[in-house]
Design a protein around this motif. Structure first.
Motif, PDB file in Angstrom:
ATOM      1  N   PRO A   1       0.826  -1.212   0.000  1.00  0.00           N
ATOM      2  CA  PRO A   1       0.000   0.000   0.000  1.00  0.00           C
ATOM      3  C   PRO A   1       0.857   1.258   0.000  1.00  0.00           C
ATOM      4  O   PRO A   1       2.082   1.204   0.202  1.00  0.00           O
ATOM      5  N   ASP A   2       0.212   2.390  -0.211  1.00  0.00           N
ATOM      6  CA  ASP A   2       0.902   3.683  -0.119  1.00  0.00           C
ATOM      7  C   ASP A   2       0.931   4.187   1.321  1.00  0.00           C
ATOM      8  O   ASP A   2       1.888   4.836   1.746  1.00  0.00           O
TER       9      ASP A   2
ATOM     10  N   PRO B   1       5.681   1.730   2.833  1.00  0.00           N
ATOM     11  CA  PRO B   1       4.605   2.713   2.761  1.00  0.00           C
ATOM     12  C   PRO B   1       4.788   3.768   3.841  1.00  0.00           C
ATOM     13  O   PRO B   1       5.650   3.627   4.719  1.00  0.00           O
ATOM     14  N   ARG B   2       3.999   4.820   3.787  1.00  0.00           N
ATOM     15  CA  ARG B   2       3.948   5.789   4.877  1.00  0.00           C
ATOM     16  C   ARG B   2       3.015   5.254   5.957  1.00  0.00           C
ATOM     17  O   ARG B   2       2.035   4.569   5.652  1.00  0.00           O
ATOM     18  N   VAL B   3       3.332   5.551   7.202  1.00  0.00           N
ATOM     19  CA  VAL B   3       2.513   5.077   8.317  1.00  0.00           C
ATOM     20  C   VAL B   3       1.973   6.262   9.108  1.00  0.00           C
ATOM     21  O   VAL B   3       2.724   7.169   9.480  1.00  0.00           O
TER      22      VAL B   3
ATOM     23  N   ARG C   1      -3.561  12.190   2.436  1.00  0.00           N
ATOM     24  CA  ARG C   1      -3.034  12.909   1.270  1.00  0.00           C
ATOM     25  C   ARG C   1      -1.644  13.477   1.550  1.00  0.00           C
ATOM     26  O   ARG C   1      -0.746  13.405   0.706  1.00  0.00           O
ATOM     27  N   VAL C   2      -1.465  14.054   2.721  1.00  0.00           N
ATOM     28  CA  VAL C   2      -0.197  14.691   3.076  1.00  0.00           C
ATOM     29  C   VAL C   2       0.937  13.674   3.096  1.00  0.00           C
ATOM     30  O   VAL C   2       1.990  13.880   2.486  1.00  0.00           O
ATOM     31  N   VAL C   3       0.733  12.557   3.803  1.00  0.00           N
ATOM     32  CA  VAL C   3       1.834  11.590   3.913  1.00  0.00           C
ATOM     33  C   VAL C   3       2.046  10.833   2.600  1.00  0.00           C
ATOM     34  O   VAL C   3       3.174  10.463   2.272  1.00  0.00           O
ATOM     35  N   ALA C   4       0.976  10.605   1.846  1.00  0.00           N
ATOM     36  CA  ALA C   4       1.126   9.933   0.550  1.00  0.00           C
ATOM     37  C   ALA C   4       1.952  10.782  -0.406  1.00  0.00           C
ATOM     38  O   ALA C   4       2.647  10.251  -1.283  1.00  0.00           O
TER      39      ALA C   4
END
Length: 220
Positions: free
Chosen positions: A49-50, A77-79, A117-120
């Motif tokens: 996942p992203d 991914p970002r967590v 949205r920010v971390v993606a």
């Protein structure tokens, strides 16, 4: 491009609510759900996942341990860590685990969507001033260890890292170094790349725990 999300929480109703919020937003899709940290790690490896929305308190493996496992993988991914308790201790633990964001479960749906949205997009969710205050408070209990990768930084890049750790933004650093904002952005990108860090929040943790700055040096 669709942002692919994994939701990890031990409560089925919470998972269902998070999925409903995420999938109500165009361009976002929940590709997997986990009821514990170990399952979250397995899903992250399999589904790529992203973003992972990760509850801190879960059975089998807690969210912090799961985040460390996931973020230790290649191209992770970002967590974003989720919690019921807004405490500095939880925030610091999330940052040290490598999380890019920290969000209360009671946050409004639009805040959750914005966080994803920010971390993606590759940014840290946390306000630099809050991040700096928390890390400065907790880092005092750690003996600084200077890693070899610091030798890779130029003197100017080391200055930029120091200002990041004090909570200064890209727009504020030029006033300290007498350079343009575009130059600062380039230096920040190089610092993150050379040190193998994901975002500014991780750079602040690194700066304090490596002794680049000391508790008490934070701005404001």
């Amino acid at each position: 491009m669709t942002v692919r999300v994994v939701v990890a929480d031990d409560q089925a109703m919470v998972r269902a609510g998070l999925r409903m919020v995420v999938e109500s937003e165009p361009g976002m899709d929940v590709v997997g759900q986990a009821a514990d940290g170990a399952e979250a790690v397995a899903l992250a490896r399999r589904l790529r996942p992203d973003v992972v929305l990760m509850d801190i308190s879960m059975p089998v493996m807690d969210g912090l341990a799961a985040a460390r496992r996931i973020l230790g993988e290649p191209d992770p991914p970002r967590v974003v860590m989720l919690t019921t308790f807004d405490t500095d201790e939880n925030l610091y633990a999330a940052l040290r685990a490598g999380a890019s964001g920290f969000l209360l479960k009671l946050s409004p749906p639009e805040q959750l969507v914005e966080a994803i949205r920010v971390v993606a997009a590759g940014d840290a969710l946390l306000d630099p001033a809050v991040t700096t205050r928390v890390i400065a408070s907790f880092a005092g209990g750690h003996v600084p260890v200077t890693p070899r990768c610091l030798d890779e930084l130029t003197p100017r890049e080391l200055e930029v890292l120091s200002h990041l750790a004090r909570g200064l933004t890209n727009a504020e650093i030029p006033g300290e170094l007498f350079v343009g904002e575009a130059t600062v952005k380039t230096h920040v990108a190089r610092v993150l790349m050379k040190l193998g860090l994901r975002d500014r929040a991780q750079a602040v943790v690194f700066a304090y725990e490596s002794g680049v700055v000391r508790p008490g040096a934070a701005a404001g």
